[in-house]
Enzyme design. Structure first.
Site, PDB file in Angstrom:
ATOM      1  N   ARG A 100       0.798  -1.142  -0.041  1.00  0.00           N
ATOM      2  CA  ARG A 100      -0.018  -0.061  -0.008  1.00  0.00           C
ATOM      3  C   ARG A 100       1.039   1.253   0.094  1.00  0.00           C
ATOM      4  O   ARG A 100       1.714   1.419   0.884  1.00  0.00           O
ATOM      5  CB  ARG A 100      -0.821  -0.080   1.081  1.00  0.00           C
ATOM      6  N   HIS A 127      -7.525   0.984  -6.176  1.00  0.00           N
ATOM      7  CA  HIS A 127      -7.738   0.197  -5.277  1.00  0.00           C
ATOM      8  C   HIS A 127      -8.266  -1.263  -5.822  1.00  0.00           C
ATOM      9  O   HIS A 127      -9.420  -1.512  -5.389  1.00  0.00           O
ATOM     10  CB  HIS A 127      -8.639   0.964  -4.078  1.00  0.00           C
ATOM     11  N   GLN A 130     -10.293  -3.777  -3.246  1.00  0.00           N
ATOM     12  CA  GLN A 130     -11.453  -3.426  -2.925  1.00  0.00           C
ATOM     13  C   GLN A 130     -12.289  -3.621  -4.027  1.00  0.00           C
ATOM     14  O   GLN A 130     -13.657  -3.905  -3.770  1.00  0.00           O
ATOM     15  CB  GLN A 130     -11.486  -1.883  -2.569  1.00  0.00           C
ATOM     16  N   ASP A 228     -17.201   7.371  -1.016  1.00  0.00           N
ATOM     17  CA  ASP A 228     -15.874   7.313  -0.390  1.00  0.00           C
ATOM     18  C   ASP A 228     -15.621   8.682   0.325  1.00  0.00           C
ATOM     19  O   ASP A 228     -16.154   9.405   0.294  1.00  0.00           O
ATOM     20  CB  ASP A 228     -14.855   6.859  -1.407  1.00  0.00           C
ATOM     21  N   CYS A 268     -16.416   1.715   0.680  1.00  0.00           N
ATOM     22  CA  CYS A 268     -15.196   1.034   1.115  1.00  0.00           C
ATOM     23  C   CYS A 268     -14.695   1.024   2.530  1.00  0.00           C
ATOM     24  O   CYS A 268     -13.893   0.059   3.003  1.00  0.00           O
ATOM     25  CB  CYS A 268     -14.085   1.362   0.037  1.00  0.00           C
ATOM     26  N   ARG A 296     -13.499  -8.908   2.017  1.00  0.00           N
ATOM     27  CA  ARG A 296     -12.132  -8.658   1.659  1.00  0.00           C
ATOM     28  C   ARG A 296     -11.294  -9.819   1.974  1.00  0.00           C
ATOM     29  O   ARG A 296     -10.434 -10.176   0.992  1.00  0.00           O
ATOM     30  CB  ARG A 296     -11.652  -7.446   2.439  1.00  0.00           C
TER      31      ARG A 296
END
Ligand code: CP
Ligand code: NVA
Length: 314
Positions: A100, A127, A130, A228, A268, A296
């Protein structure tokens, strides 16, 4: 070496296989093939994380592997060791690495310089873990037995808020790749960037997303309402301006009422109730945020297992 840096790195057939495998993992969490047996996987973080870190750590463990969580500030990266050297060194210890980072070039450098599979655990650009999880979460509802990706075709996704963000980019890319319709609503200064348009062209995908400053237009007849945070990690310097210009794009019950009756609300996470979404919508029966969070784990286990399979020596 196969990596998962962007949503199109798996073919549609491979994506289909991932969703089916994630479904079997979800049915029985502990009946997994030992896909990562005797493997050590690193999870390298330049940014904070709750879901990504924990779901990968648990997921590697459930697949029979050993996860190592590495924060960059506790490595020599923080003191200037090159990424190329770091990637080569880590390749001598590990069998896979989740990264990340801020710049997307960092995950690309790890992929180019090392010789282990790299998974993008979020960059400023996108992402993908996700998004694969979000598609899985939609398929659980649209095609619960088959998890048939063609059932995503034509679904209308309405995305609200920061339309220049990593999550917006990922949705634009997935909409084009899986045949969904996407309408993004936000302030003009946070409209989809030239970078995502260039990526679509490079991937030979249609540049067909719609951007509007009118939240109602986006919400009308939508199958999914997605939002988001307004201030992503790394965007803190203009937090105040973002909160002010994005106010009209809060997902409220009134906005949800314009969508299809059975529309899903998705996020998310982490969420900021009262900013990008009202508390009432977050807590509503249409909200599937905690299924997304759980998924996830199952989806990323399937992504790792698929990558290991694709990287087996022929
Ligand atoms: N959605 C997501 O990636 O959450 P974290 O930042 O907690 O990993
Ligand atoms: N856009 C957010 C997503 C967090 C999961 C960020 O980058 O901070």
């Amino acid at each position: 070496m196969h990596h998962f840096l962007k949503e199109t790195d798996f073919t549609l057939d491979q994506a289909q296989a991932i969703f089916k495998l994630a479904q079997t993992f979800k049915k029985d969490r502990h009946n997994c093939p030992d896909a990562l047996l005797e493997q050590s996987w690193g999870l390298l973080f330049y940014k904070s994380s709750t879901r990504t870190r924990i779901s990968f750590e648990v997921g590697v463990n459930e697949l029979g592997g050993f996860p190592l969580v590495l924060n960059t500030d506790q490595t020599q990266i923080n003191r200037g060791e090159s990424l190329a050297d770091t990637a080569k060194v880590l390749s001598r210890y590990l069998q896979g690495l989740v990264v990340r980072s801020y710049g997307h070039d960092i995950v690309e450098t790890f992929a180019a310089e090392g010789d282990i599979p790299i998974i993008n655990g979020l960059t400023d650009f996108n992402h993908p873990c996700q998004l694969y999880t979000d598609l899985f979460s939609m398929l659980e509802r649209y095609s619960p037995d088959e998890m048939d990706i063609t059932q995503l075709k034509g679904k209308k996704i309405a995305f609200f808020g920061d339309c220049a963000s990593n999550m917006a980019n990922s949705w634009i890319l997935c909409a084009a790749y899986f045949g969904m319709q996407i309408v993004l609503a936000g302030p003009q200064e946070f409209s989809p960037t030239k970078v995502i348009q260039k990526v679509l062209k490079n991937e030979q995908l249609p540049v067909e997303f719609t951007f509007t400053e009118n939240a109602n237009t986006a919400a009308k007849d939508a199958d999914v309402l997605y939002t988001d945070v307004w201030v992503s990690m790394g965007d803190e310097q203009d937090a105040q301006e973002r909160r002010s210009v994005m106010k009209p794009y809060q997902v409220t019950e009134e906005l949800v009422a314009l969508a299809k009756k059975d529309a899903l609300f998705m996020h998310c996470l982490p969420a900021h109730p009262g900013e990008e979404v009202s508390e009432a919508v977050l807590d509503s029966p249409q909200s599937i945020i905690f299924d997304q969070a759980e998924n996830r784990l199952h989806t990323q286990k399937a992504i790792m297992a698929q990558l290991v399979k694709m990287n087996l020596p022929t």
